[in-house]
Design a protein around this motif. Structure first.
Motif, short mmCIF file in Angstrom:
data_model
loop_
_atom_site.label_atom_id
_atom_site.label_comp_id
_atom_site.label_asym_id
_atom_site.label_seq_id
_atom_site.Cartn_x
_atom_site.Cartn_y
_atom_site.Cartn_z
N LEU A 278 12.11 4.07 8.13
CA LEU A 278 11.53 4.23 6.07
C LEU A 278 9.69 2.81 6.81
O LEU A 278 10.25 2.60 7.73
CB LEU A 278 12.30 2.70 5.29
N VAL A 279 8.75 3.37 6.38
CA VAL A 279 7.86 2.87 6.50
C VAL A 279 6.86 1.53 5.50
O VAL A 279 6.95 3.24 4.67
CB VAL A 279 6.77 3.86 7.32
N GLU B 25 0.97 -1.21 -0.01
CA GLU B 25 -0.36 0.01 0.50
C GLU B 25 0.77 0.82 0.05
O GLU B 25 0.02 2.27 -0.56
CB GLU B 25 -1.48 -0.07 1.44
N SER B 26 1.74 1.87 0.91
CA SER B 26 2.88 2.89 0.99
C SER B 26 3.54 1.78 1.44
O SER B 26 4.41 1.09 2.02
CB SER B 26 2.20 3.74 1.32
N VAL B 27 4.98 3.17 0.67
CA VAL B 27 6.32 2.83 0.66
C VAL B 27 6.79 4.32 1.37
O VAL B 27 6.46 5.15 0.52
CB VAL B 27 7.70 2.56 -0.19
N ARG B 28 7.05 4.81 2.19
CA ARG B 28 7.38 6.27 2.84
C ARG B 28 8.92 6.30 3.51
O ARG B 28 8.82 5.37 4.44
CB ARG B 28 6.48 6.74 3.94
N LEU B 29 9.34 6.59 2.51
CA LEU B 29 10.81 7.46 3.40
C LEU B 29 10.72 8.63 3.71
O LEU B 29 10.89 9.71 3.16
CB LEU B 29 12.44 7.46 2.89
N ARG B 30 11.95 8.87 5.02
CA ARG B 30 11.89 10.49 5.67
C ARG B 30 14.00 10.11 5.88
O ARG B 30 13.78 9.94 6.69
CB ARG B 30 11.46 11.02 6.74
N ASP C 285 1.69 4.10 -3.00
CA ASP C 285 2.00 5.62 -2.18
C ASP C 285 3.56 5.20 -2.05
O ASP C 285 3.38 5.14 -1.02
CB ASP C 285 1.02 5.92 -1.25
N VAL C 286 3.79 5.96 -3.17
CA VAL C 286 5.51 5.77 -2.65
C VAL C 286 6.18 7.48 -2.19
O VAL C 286 5.58 8.34 -3.66
CB VAL C 286 6.47 5.09 -3.81
N ALA D 88 8.70 5.04 -6.83
CA ALA D 88 8.15 5.73 -7.83
C ALA D 88 7.32 6.07 -8.94
O ALA D 88 6.04 6.11 -9.63
CB ALA D 88 8.06 7.42 -6.78
N ASP D 89 8.35 6.06 -9.89
CA ASP D 89 8.61 6.38 -11.20
C ASP D 89 8.04 4.42 -11.70
O ASP D 89 7.80 4.56 -13.16
CB ASP D 89 9.72 6.72 -11.72
N ASP D 90 8.15 3.25 -10.87
CA ASP D 90 8.03 2.14 -12.11
C ASP D 90 6.24 1.68 -12.34
O ASP D 90 6.07 1.75 -10.89
CB ASP D 90 8.67 0.98 -10.89
#
Length: 155
Positions: free
Chosen positions: A104-105, A89-94, A145-146, A136-138
């Motif tokens: 990384l969540v 569902e999501s890959v979020r990097l701060r 949600d990247v 995100a571009d793949d």
């Protein structure tokens, strides 16, 4: 970073390296292999909060994962698992700063059950902003949600 390993049917899209997960009594070290079909979670070591048990930082395990096929990586430890890309569902990097570790969540949903891991970069981890931005571009991850949050400051 798309590369194919010899004798492997899956194409590795990314290798997110140098992460740990905080647990109540330990820190678990993880590597993530993103292929065209799945996200492979590779447990590479554990460091306990007790000063007497703080030996393993996952370096040996990381070396084993570097050139392993996804199937081989899955077989290296019973805690390893894979999440189909369709379930992500999501890959979020701060991104990290001088005073704050990168975070990384990753969240996914399987069998109507939501799950997520919150990981932090080890001191030796390189910035992986470019790798996450490439995800995100793949087109295979168009439903995910990247995102990357970066900062110019120290905090």
């Amino acid at each position: 970073m798309t590369e194919t390993r010899d004798g492997e049917d899956e194409t590795r899209i990314a290798h997110l390296s140098g992460w740990f997960r905080r647990r109540p009594t330990s820190m678990e070290y993880w590597e993530l292999l993103v292929t065209e079909e799945r996200l492979v979670w590779c447990f590479v070591g554990e460091s306990f909060k007790s000063m007497l048990l703080r030996a393993d930082t996952g370096e040996r395990g990381r070396g084993e994962i570097e050139d392993a096929t996804p199937d081989r990586a899955l077989s290296l430890d019973e805690r390893n698992f894979a999440v189909p890309l369709d379930s992500l569902e999501s890959v979020r990097l701060r991104d990290g700063t001088l005073f704050r570790r990168a975070k990384l969540v990753v969240t996914w949903k399987e069998n109507d059950e939501a799950d997520s891991y919150e990981l932090y970069a080890t001191k030796t981890a390189d910035s992986q902003v470019d790798d996450v931005e490439a995800l995100a571009d793949d087109p295979r991850l168009s439903h995910v949600d990247v995102g990357v949050e970066t900062t110019d400051g120290l905090f």
